[in-house]
Write a protein that holds these residues in place. Structure first.
Motif, PDB file in Angstrom:
ATOM      1  N   ASP A  43      40.642  28.187  87.744  1.00 30.40           N
ATOM      2  CA  ASP A  43      41.640  28.801  88.614  1.00 30.40           C
ATOM      3  C   ASP A  43      41.222  30.219  88.972  1.00 30.40           C
ATOM      4  O   ASP A  43      40.113  30.666  88.640  1.00 30.40           O
ATOM      5  N   GLU A  44      42.121  30.932  89.659  1.00 24.12           N
ATOM      6  CA  GLU A  44      41.789  32.283  90.119  1.00 24.12           C
ATOM      7  C   GLU A  44      41.631  33.276  88.976  1.00 24.12           C
ATOM      8  O   GLU A  44      41.085  34.372  89.166  1.00 24.12           O
ATOM      9  N   ASN A  45      42.087  32.903  87.771  1.00 17.00           N
ATOM     10  CA  ASN A  45      41.909  33.753  86.593  1.00 17.00           C
ATOM     11  C   ASN A  45      40.652  33.398  85.802  1.00 17.00           C
ATOM     12  O   ASN A  45      40.415  33.964  84.739  1.00 17.00           O
ATOM     13  N   GLY A  46      39.891  32.432  86.309  1.00 18.00           N
ATOM     14  CA  GLY A  46      38.661  32.037  85.634  1.00 18.00           C
ATOM     15  C   GLY A  46      38.874  31.075  84.482  1.00 18.00           C
ATOM     16  O   GLY A  46      37.948  30.835  83.692  1.00 18.00           O
ATOM     17  N   HIS A  67      51.146  15.888  84.273  1.00 18.29           N
ATOM     18  CA  HIS A  67      49.954  15.968  85.113  1.00 18.29           C
ATOM     19  C   HIS A  67      49.582  17.441  85.313  1.00 18.29           C
ATOM     20  O   HIS A  67      50.405  18.222  85.823  1.00 18.29           O
ATOM     21  N   PRO A  68      48.370  17.860  84.941  1.00 15.24           N
ATOM     22  CA  PRO A  68      48.011  19.284  84.983  1.00 15.24           C
ATOM     23  C   PRO A  68      48.141  19.929  86.358  1.00 15.24           C
ATOM     24  O   PRO A  68      48.691  21.029  86.484  1.00 15.24           O
ATOM     25  N   LEU A  69      47.660  19.263  87.397  1.00 15.72           N
ATOM     26  CA  LEU A  69      47.657  19.872  88.724  1.00 15.72           C
ATOM     27  C   LEU A  69      49.063  20.011  89.283  1.00 15.72           C
ATOM     28  O   LEU A  69      49.438  21.062  89.821  1.00 15.72           O
ATOM     29  N   ARG A  70      49.890  18.975  89.131  1.00 20.48           N
ATOM     30  CA  ARG A  70      51.247  19.054  89.679  1.00 20.48           C
ATOM     31  C   ARG A  70      52.123  20.010  88.869  1.00 20.48           C
ATOM     32  O   ARG A  70      52.964  20.723  89.431  1.00 20.48           O
ATOM     33  N   GLN A  71      51.932  20.036  87.547  1.00 18.63           N
ATOM     34  CA  GLN A  71      52.675  21.008  86.743  1.00 18.63           C
ATOM     35  C   GLN A  71      52.274  22.425  87.124  1.00 18.63           C
ATOM     36  O   GLN A  71      53.135  23.312  87.262  1.00 18.63           O
ATOM     37  N   ARG A  72      51.002  22.647  87.291  1.00 19.51           N
ATOM     38  CA  ARG A  72      50.486  23.970  87.674  1.00 19.51           C
ATOM     39  C   ARG A  72      51.044  24.392  89.027  1.00 19.51           C
ATOM     40  O   ARG A  72      51.457  25.540  89.210  1.00 19.51           O
ATOM     41  N   ARG A  73      51.093  23.460  89.974  1.00 20.36           N
ATOM     42  CA  ARG A  73      51.633  23.761  91.297  1.00 20.36           C
ATOM     43  C   ARG A  73      53.125  24.094  91.209  1.00 20.36           C
ATOM     44  O   ARG A  73      53.597  25.048  91.832  1.00 20.36           O
ATOM     45  N   VAL A 143      67.283  32.294  85.044  1.00 24.24           N
ATOM     46  CA  VAL A 143      66.157  33.187  84.757  1.00 24.24           C
ATOM     47  C   VAL A 143      66.021  34.167  85.911  1.00 24.24           C
ATOM     48  O   VAL A 143      65.675  33.794  87.030  1.00 24.24           O
ATOM     49  N   GLY A 144      66.293  35.441  85.623  1.00 25.31           N
ATOM     50  CA  GLY A 144      66.248  36.465  86.658  1.00 25.31           C
ATOM     51  C   GLY A 144      64.846  36.813  87.095  1.00 25.31           C
ATOM     52  O   GLY A 144      64.613  37.195  88.249  1.00 25.31           O
ATOM     53  N   GLN A 145      63.905  36.708  86.167  1.00 23.72           N
ATOM     54  CA  GLN A 145      62.509  36.955  86.510  1.00 23.72           C
ATOM     55  C   GLN A 145      61.607  36.150  85.595  1.00 23.72           C
ATOM     56  O   GLN A 145      61.935  35.888  84.439  1.00 23.72           O
ATOM     57  N   SER A 146      60.475  35.732  86.129  1.00 21.49           N
ATOM     58  CA  SER A 146      59.492  35.005  85.321  1.00 21.49           C
ATOM     59  C   SER A 146      58.105  35.349  85.846  1.00 21.49           C
ATOM     60  O   SER A 146      57.920  35.541  87.046  1.00 21.49           O
ATOM     61  N   THR A 147      57.170  35.424  84.925  1.00 19.50           N
ATOM     62  CA  THR A 147      55.808  35.829  85.262  1.00 19.50           C
ATOM     63  C   THR A 147      54.819  34.781  84.770  1.00 19.50           C
ATOM     64  O   THR A 147      54.914  34.319  83.635  1.00 19.50           O
ATOM     65  N   VAL A 148      53.894  34.392  85.640  1.00 18.44           N
ATOM     66  CA  VAL A 148      52.799  33.516  85.208  1.00 18.44           C
ATOM     67  C   VAL A 148      51.945  34.311  84.221  1.00 18.44           C
ATOM     68  O   VAL A 148      51.319  35.308  84.589  1.00 18.44           O
ATOM     69  N   ALA A 149      51.960  33.875  82.957  1.00 20.21           N
ATOM     70  CA  ALA A 149      51.406  34.713  81.899  1.00 20.21           C
ATOM     71  C   ALA A 149      50.234  34.102  81.142  1.00 20.21           C
ATOM     72  O   ALA A 149      49.513  34.817  80.441  1.00 20.21           O
ATOM     73  N   GLY A 150      50.020  32.798  81.250  1.00 23.64           N
ATOM     74  CA  GLY A 150      48.949  32.177  80.482  1.00 23.64           C
ATOM     75  C   GLY A 150      48.929  30.681  80.690  1.00 23.64           C
ATOM     76  O   GLY A 150      49.470  30.170  81.671  1.00 23.64           O
ATOM     77  N   VAL A 151      48.320  29.984  79.745  1.00 25.23           N
ATOM     78  CA  VAL A 151      48.194  28.531  79.834  1.00 25.23           C
ATOM     79  C   VAL A 151      48.442  27.906  78.475  1.00 25.23           C
ATOM     80  O   VAL A 151      48.344  28.561  77.439  1.00 25.23           O
ATOM     81  N   ALA A 177      40.755  34.888  73.672  1.00 23.13           N
ATOM     82  CA  ALA A 177      40.571  33.463  73.378  1.00 23.13           C
ATOM     83  C   ALA A 177      40.684  32.592  74.621  1.00 23.13           C
ATOM     84  O   ALA A 177      40.352  31.402  74.572  1.00 23.13           O
ATOM     85  N   ILE A 178      41.144  33.178  75.736  1.00 26.22           N
ATOM     86  CA  ILE A 178      41.330  32.388  76.954  1.00 26.22           C
ATOM     87  C   ILE A 178      40.003  31.786  77.419  1.00 26.22           C
ATOM     88  O   ILE A 178      39.978  30.740  78.077  1.00 26.22           O
ATOM     89  N   ARG A 179      38.891  32.403  77.047  1.00 25.89           N
ATOM     90  CA  ARG A 179      37.566  31.881  77.430  1.00 25.89           C
ATOM     91  C   ARG A 179      37.262  30.545  76.759  1.00 25.89           C
ATOM     92  O   ARG A 179      36.386  29.806  77.209  1.00 25.89           O
ATOM     93  N   TRP A 180      37.992  30.273  75.670  1.00 24.54           N
ATOM     94  CA  TRP A 180      37.721  29.077  74.876  1.00 24.54           C
ATOM     95  C   TRP A 180      38.758  27.972  75.091  1.00 24.54           C
ATOM     96  O   TRP A 180      38.808  27.006  74.333  1.00 24.54           O
ATOM     97  N   VAL A 181      39.564  28.104  76.149  1.00 25.67           N
ATOM     98  CA  VAL A 181      40.652  27.159  76.384  1.00 25.67           C
ATOM     99  C   VAL A 181      40.325  26.219  77.539  1.00 25.67           C
ATOM    100  O   VAL A 181      39.856  26.641  78.599  1.00 25.67           O
ATOM    101  N   GLN A 182      40.603  24.941  77.311  1.00 29.59           N
ATOM    102  CA  GLN A 182      40.621  23.947  78.381  1.00 29.59           C
ATOM    103  C   GLN A 182      42.098  23.732  78.713  1.00 29.59           C
ATOM    104  O   GLN A 182      42.839  23.102  77.978  1.00 29.59           O
ATOM    105  N   ALA A 183      42.540  24.310  79.830  1.00 28.08           N
ATOM    106  CA  ALA A 183      43.962  24.367  80.147  1.00 28.08           C
ATOM    107  C   ALA A 183      44.516  23.021  80.597  1.00 28.08           C
ATOM    108  O   ALA A 183      43.842  22.247  81.281  1.00 28.08           O
TER     109      ALA A 183
END
Length: 227
Positions: A43-46, A67-73, A143-151, A177-183
């Motif tokens: 993704d755009e975060n590498g 499903h990873p792609l639809r959940q991500r979308r 939820v008043g605010q939410s931020t995409v924060a990780g996987v 550790a994000i470098r070692w994750v298969q999201a």
């Protein structure tokens, strides 16, 4: 693909959407990669993502498997996870249905790492009776605010000849550790949350804030219980 047409939640995986074969290798500078990696694998975060084809409606639904792609979308665009449409929103925020763990920490669910997308009001009422996890106990939250924060995904550790999976976990984008994750799923951190006393049947009904002494049951009289 919507619940109204298929009876299957938007983010559910179908049997024709089997994970594609991959060989996970260790990158020279640390972290993991695919042996035959392409640009669309990250993704755009590498972050490296699971390879799963998108074939909704083909085969049979595998309820409980996301499903990873639809959940991500759905998480990135804030779509209803059930029908893929626009989630319910008021001045207090977007509607989420979450398992009731309000005893986990003060001000829960503020700061919660959510992998479940928000919901629209019609889908919220249908899912309360259809989802086994919600039948155990749930709360409706604005939820008043939410931020995409990780996987959420599989964490690997380095090794020869290949790195090895060691755990499934939520990992923030700013964690090394994000470098070692298969999201597998995108995570939003929830904030400015209001726990609702009841789920209205109509948009013109008032939503009430949770107050001390109010039962945990939400919706049609169902009593929620801590997990």
């Amino acid at each position: 693909m919507t619940l109204g047409r298929s009876g299957v939640p938007y983010i559910t995986t179908w049997s024709a959407e089997e994970s594609l074969p991959t060989t996970v290798i260790q990158r020279p500078g640390g972290g993991i990669a695919y042996l035959d990696e392409t640009l669309v694998d990250r993704d755009e975060n590498g972050v490296l993502w699971q390879r799963v084809p998108s074939r909704p409606g083909r085969g049979r639904p595998e309820f409980g498997k996301v499903h990873p792609l639809r959940q991500r979308r759905a998480m990135r665009r804030l779509l209803c996870g059930i029908c893929g449409g626009v989630p319910d929103r008021t001045d207090e925020g977007v509607l989420w249905l979450v398992r009731d763990f309000r005893g986990d920490w003060p001000d829960w669910p503020d700061g919660m790492a959510a992998t479940e997308p928000p919901v629209c009001l019609p889908c919220a009422h249908r899912s309360v009776g259809a989802c086994p996890a919600l039948r155990i106990g749930f709360v409706a939250v604005r939820v008043g605010q939410s931020t995409v924060a990780g996987v959420y995904g599989t964490v690997y550790q380095g090794g020869q000849p290949f790195p090895a999976p060691v755990d499934d976990a939520v990992v923030a984008f700013d964690d090394s550790a994000i470098r070692w994750v298969q999201a597998a799923q995108l995570v939003r951190e929830l904030g400015d949350c209001t726990i609702l006393r009841a789920m209205p049947e109509r948009r013109d009904q008032l939503w009430q804030r949770d107050r001390p002494g109010v039962p945990n049951g939400v919706g049609d009289g169902t009593q929620a219980h801590p997990a």
